[in-house]
Structures are given as C-alpha cells and as structure tokens.
Write a protein that holds these residues in place. Structure first.
Motif, PDB file in Angstrom:
ATOM      1  N   ASP A 122       0.834  -1.193   0.000  1.00  0.00           N
ATOM      2  CA  ASP A 122       0.000   0.000   0.000  1.00  0.00           C
ATOM      3  C   ASP A 122       0.874   1.249   0.000  1.00  0.00           C
ATOM      4  N   LYS A 123       0.482   2.222  -0.813  1.00  0.00           N
ATOM      5  CA  LYS A 123       1.217   3.473  -0.875  1.00  0.00           C
ATOM      6  C   LYS A 123       0.666   4.475   0.135  1.00  0.00           C
ATOM      7  N   TYR A 124       1.556   5.039   0.923  1.00  0.00           N
ATOM      8  CA  TYR A 124       1.173   6.122   1.822  1.00  0.00           C
ATOM      9  C   TYR A 124       0.974   7.385   0.989  1.00  0.00           C
ATOM     10  N   ASP A 125      -0.107   8.103   1.253  1.00  0.00           N
ATOM     11  CA  ASP A 125      -0.406   9.348   0.542  1.00  0.00           C
ATOM     12  C   ASP A 125      -0.617  10.440   1.583  1.00  0.00           C
ATOM     13  N   HIS A 126       0.281  11.406   1.611  1.00  0.00           N
ATOM     14  CA  HIS A 126       0.232  12.479   2.611  1.00  0.00           C
ATOM     15  C   HIS A 126      -1.101  13.222   2.569  1.00  0.00           C
ATOM     16  N   LYS A 127      -1.631  13.481   1.384  1.00  0.00           N
ATOM     17  CA  LYS A 127      -2.890  14.220   1.253  1.00  0.00           C
ATOM     18  C   LYS A 127      -4.053  13.427   1.845  1.00  0.00           C
ATOM     19  N   LYS A 128      -4.072  12.116   1.640  1.00  0.00           N
ATOM     20  CA  LYS A 128      -5.158  11.291   2.168  1.00  0.00           C
ATOM     21  C   LYS A 128      -5.028  11.084   3.669  1.00  0.00           C
ATOM     22  N   ALA A 129      -3.787  11.030   4.157  1.00  0.00           N
ATOM     23  CA  ALA A 129      -3.567  10.838   5.587  1.00  0.00           C
ATOM     24  C   ALA A 129      -3.967  12.077   6.397  1.00  0.00           C
ATOM     25  N   HIS A 130      -4.003  13.229   5.729  1.00  0.00           N
ATOM     26  CA  HIS A 130      -4.359  14.485   6.405  1.00  0.00           C
ATOM     27  C   HIS A 130      -5.413  15.215   5.579  1.00  0.00           C
ATOM     28  N   LYS A 174      -8.235  16.693   6.093  1.00  0.00           N
ATOM     29  CA  LYS A 174      -8.793  17.973   6.511  1.00  0.00           C
ATOM     30  C   LYS A 174      -7.894  19.139   6.102  1.00  0.00           C
ATOM     31  N   LEU A 175      -6.606  18.889   6.013  1.00  0.00           N
ATOM     32  CA  LEU A 175      -5.668  19.952   5.670  1.00  0.00           C
ATOM     33  C   LEU A 175      -5.596  20.201   4.171  1.00  0.00           C
ATOM     34  N   PHE A 176      -6.124  19.254   3.378  1.00  0.00           N
ATOM     35  CA  PHE A 176      -5.994  19.351   1.931  1.00  0.00           C
ATOM     36  C   PHE A 176      -7.346  19.482   1.222  1.00  0.00           C
ATOM     37  N   ALA A 177      -8.397  19.800   1.968  1.00  0.00           N
ATOM     38  CA  ALA A 177      -9.716  19.900   1.342  1.00  0.00           C
ATOM     39  C   ALA A 177     -10.475  21.142   1.791  1.00  0.00           C
ATOM     40  N   PRO A 178      -9.848  22.330   1.752  1.00  0.00           N
ATOM     41  CA  PRO A 178     -10.603  23.534   2.119  1.00  0.00           C
ATOM     42  C   PRO A 178     -11.594  23.908   1.025  1.00  0.00           C
ATOM     43  N   GLY A 179     -12.622  24.660   1.396  1.00  0.00           N
ATOM     44  CA  GLY A 179     -13.551  25.168   0.406  1.00  0.00           C
ATOM     45  C   GLY A 179     -12.963  26.359  -0.326  1.00  0.00           C
ATOM     46  N   ALA A 180     -13.596  26.705  -1.447  1.00  0.00           N
ATOM     47  CA  ALA A 180     -13.117  27.830  -2.257  1.00  0.00           C
ATOM     48  C   ALA A 180     -13.859  29.123  -1.953  1.00  0.00           C
ATOM     49  N   LYS A 181     -14.851  29.057  -1.075  1.00  0.00           N
ATOM     50  CA  LYS A 181     -15.660  30.244  -0.792  1.00  0.00           C
ATOM     51  C   LYS A 181     -15.320  30.872   0.553  1.00  0.00           C
ATOM     52  N   ASP A 182     -15.280  30.048   1.598  1.00  0.00           N
ATOM     53  CA  ASP A 182     -15.086  30.569   2.950  1.00  0.00           C
ATOM     54  C   ASP A 182     -13.742  30.133   3.521  1.00  0.00           C
ATOM     55  N   PHE A 183     -13.185  30.954   4.378  1.00  0.00           N
ATOM     56  CA  PHE A 183     -11.953  30.603   5.075  1.00  0.00           C
ATOM     57  C   PHE A 183     -12.256  29.577   6.164  1.00  0.00           C
ATOM     58  N   SER A 184     -11.327  28.670   6.371  1.00  0.00           N
ATOM     59  CA  SER A 184     -11.472  27.684   7.438  1.00  0.00           C
ATOM     60  C   SER A 184     -10.239  27.731   8.328  1.00  0.00           C
ATOM     61  N   LEU A 185     -10.440  27.435   9.607  1.00  0.00           N
ATOM     62  CA  LEU A 185      -9.350  27.417  10.577  1.00  0.00           C
ATOM     63  C   LEU A 185      -8.989  25.968  10.875  1.00  0.00           C
ATOM     64  N   VAL A 186      -7.714  25.619  10.698  1.00  0.00           N
ATOM     65  CA  VAL A 186      -7.257  24.248  10.914  1.00  0.00           C
ATOM     66  C   VAL A 186      -6.034  24.263  11.822  1.00  0.00           C
ATOM     67  N   GLU A 187      -5.766  23.110  12.441  1.00  0.00           N
ATOM     68  CA  GLU A 187      -4.559  22.935  13.247  1.00  0.00           C
ATOM     69  C   GLU A 187      -3.587  22.071  12.459  1.00  0.00           C
ATOM     70  N   VAL A 188      -2.437  22.628  12.136  1.00  0.00           N
ATOM     71  CA  VAL A 188      -1.443  21.943  11.316  1.00  0.00           C
ATOM     72  C   VAL A 188      -0.316  21.423  12.217  1.00  0.00           C
ATOM     73  N   ARG A 203       8.568   0.392   2.199  1.00  0.00           N
ATOM     74  CA  ARG A 203       7.490   1.364   2.418  1.00  0.00           C
ATOM     75  C   ARG A 203       7.432   2.301   1.216  1.00  0.00           C
ATOM     76  N   ASP A 204       6.350   2.196   0.449  1.00  0.00           N
ATOM     77  CA  ASP A 204       6.179   3.033  -0.732  1.00  0.00           C
ATOM     78  C   ASP A 204       5.226   4.169  -0.411  1.00  0.00           C
ATOM     79  N   TYR A 205       5.339   5.250  -1.153  1.00  0.00           N
ATOM     80  CA  TYR A 205       4.465   6.398  -0.912  1.00  0.00           C
ATOM     81  C   TYR A 205       4.393   7.282  -2.145  1.00  0.00           C
ATOM     82  N   VAL A 206       3.371   8.108  -2.170  1.00  0.00           N
ATOM     83  CA  VAL A 206       3.193   9.098  -3.221  1.00  0.00           C
ATOM     84  C   VAL A 206       4.008  10.340  -2.845  1.00  0.00           C
ATOM     85  N   VAL A 207       4.840  10.819  -3.742  1.00  0.00           N
ATOM     86  CA  VAL A 207       5.583  12.048  -3.472  1.00  0.00           C
ATOM     87  C   VAL A 207       4.583  13.182  -3.254  1.00  0.00           C
ATOM     88  N   ALA A 208       4.750  13.893  -2.156  1.00  0.00           N
ATOM     89  CA  ALA A 208       3.804  14.942  -1.770  1.00  0.00           C
ATOM     90  C   ALA A 208       3.870  16.124  -2.747  1.00  0.00           C
TER      91      ALA A 208
END
Length: 216
Positions: A2-10, A12-26, A70-75
């Motif tokens: 299985d490939k680790y994908d940084h975007k899928k593992a996090h 919430k950090l990679f799926a903001p909306g395009a209309k409103d600002f969102s507050l996240v903890e990074v 350990r394989d992964y997708v380059v971020a």
C-alpha cells in the motif's frame, strides 16, 4: 504494497472550500526545502530549486521502497512566501519576494536517507541547488486556509480579503509566513483550472479587559 499518501492521511488539511476561510490545526511536518529570492516566473534560482527538490524526493521514495519496504506518493510542491513589506505580496510585486520551496517527507524518512538520496541525485546530473537544500521541520499550528481556483497571479484579491478583512474582523494576526500548496501540475493544467491552497498561520490578538464598575 500500500502506498502512503500524505494528502489522504491528512484530508482535513488538503480539502478547504473555495468560498469561505477555514481554521485548521497543522501539526509538525518534515520537509526538504530550498530558499531563494525573486520572481519565480523568470528566476533560474527557482527552476534549480524545484529540480533539486524533485530529484532528491524521488530518490528518497525509491530508497524507502527498496530498503524499507514502504512506498508512498511524493507529496505536492509547497511554498512559503514573504516580502519585507507584505503589501508587495498582495500586489504581486514578485521581484521583491523571498521564498522557501518545499516537499513534505514521510516521518520515517531520516536524515541518513536524505543524505544518500542527495548523493544519488548529484551523481545523475548537475543540480546547482543541492548545496542549498536542507531537511527541516515546520510547525505552524493554527492556520487560516482557502482553496484558490485559477491562475497564481489572480490570488491577490483573496489574500487581500484574508489579510485586511477576515483576520481583523476575527481578532487574528499573522503568526508565520504565507504558505501555498500546489495541488495541480501547471505543465498539464490550464491556468483557470489550477487548484492552490492558500494558508496563513495565525494567532488570536489579546483583548483588552473591559472595565469593571464605575470609574472613581
């Protein structure tokens, strides 16, 4: 494997909306990074930085797969951007910009793997920015973010709204450098369809305590 994908593992950090600002903890992430200055559209320094980042990142991915199993997708490519006067950034005066271009690395990629990957990349081709490449940790904490759709040059109004309307209205101040995450490949994507996360570390401003009782 299985490939680790940084975007899928996090997600919430990679799926903001395009209309409103969102507050996240990074949380803290590890990056390969190269610093530079000037307009990325015409800077050889910028081109060299990306070549070094991708070459070493792919070498590290290969080492992880073959040596660690350990394989992964380059971020995706990311960038920190700033200027001595941040109005130059909002107005897109790119000659005055400073930047750090980055690619996030999985937590198991050690300094030793990076050093080996740098050596392998250097053996394959001349990469002038390798001397400026570093392995760093970035801790941002609370961040405002929004998805920008369209050309990079059209982000100014959204940044102006973030910096000069939303942040003051919500008692927020700057707490780090402007951060962009590039979800599209500009070589294969029309400018109007580019997707970029605009992220700004923030902190709450201290509020003055209200007076209690009547003045003497």
């Amino acid at each position: 494997m299985d490939k680790y994908d940084h975007k899928k593992a996090h997600k919430k950090l990679f799926a903001p909306g395009a209309k409103d600002f969102s507050l996240v903890e990074v949380p803290a992430f590890n990056y390969l990074a190269v610093d530079g200055h000037g307009d990325p559209n015409v800077s050889a320094q910028y081109v060299d930085a990306l070549a070094a980042l991708y070459s070493v990142s792919h070498a590290a991915k290969f080492a992880s797969k073959t040596s660690l199993g350990r394989d992964y997708v380059v971020a995706p490519l990311e960038g920190l951007w700033w200027a001595q006067d941040m109005t130059d950034f909002v107005s897109r005066d790119k000659d005055r910009w400073a930047w750090t271009m980055m690619i996030c690395q999985p937590h198991w990629i050690t300094t030793e793997i990076i050093e080996e990957s740098v050596a392998k990349a250097a053996a394959k081709k001349d990469l002038p920015a390798l001397a400026r490449l570093r392995h760093m940790e970035l801790v941002e904490g609370s961040c405002l973010q929004i998805l920008h759709l369209g050309s990079y040059d059209d982000a100014g109004p959204t940044l102006d709204r973030m910096h000069n309307s939303y942040m003051p209205a919500n008692n927020l101040s700057f707490n780090g450098k402007h951060h962009e995450i590039y979800l599209s490949d500009p070589r294969r994507t029309a400018p109007e369809k580019l997707k970029t996360i605009l992220r700004q570390p923030v902190r709450k401003l201290r509020q003055e305590s209200a007076p209690v009782g009547d003045p003497p």
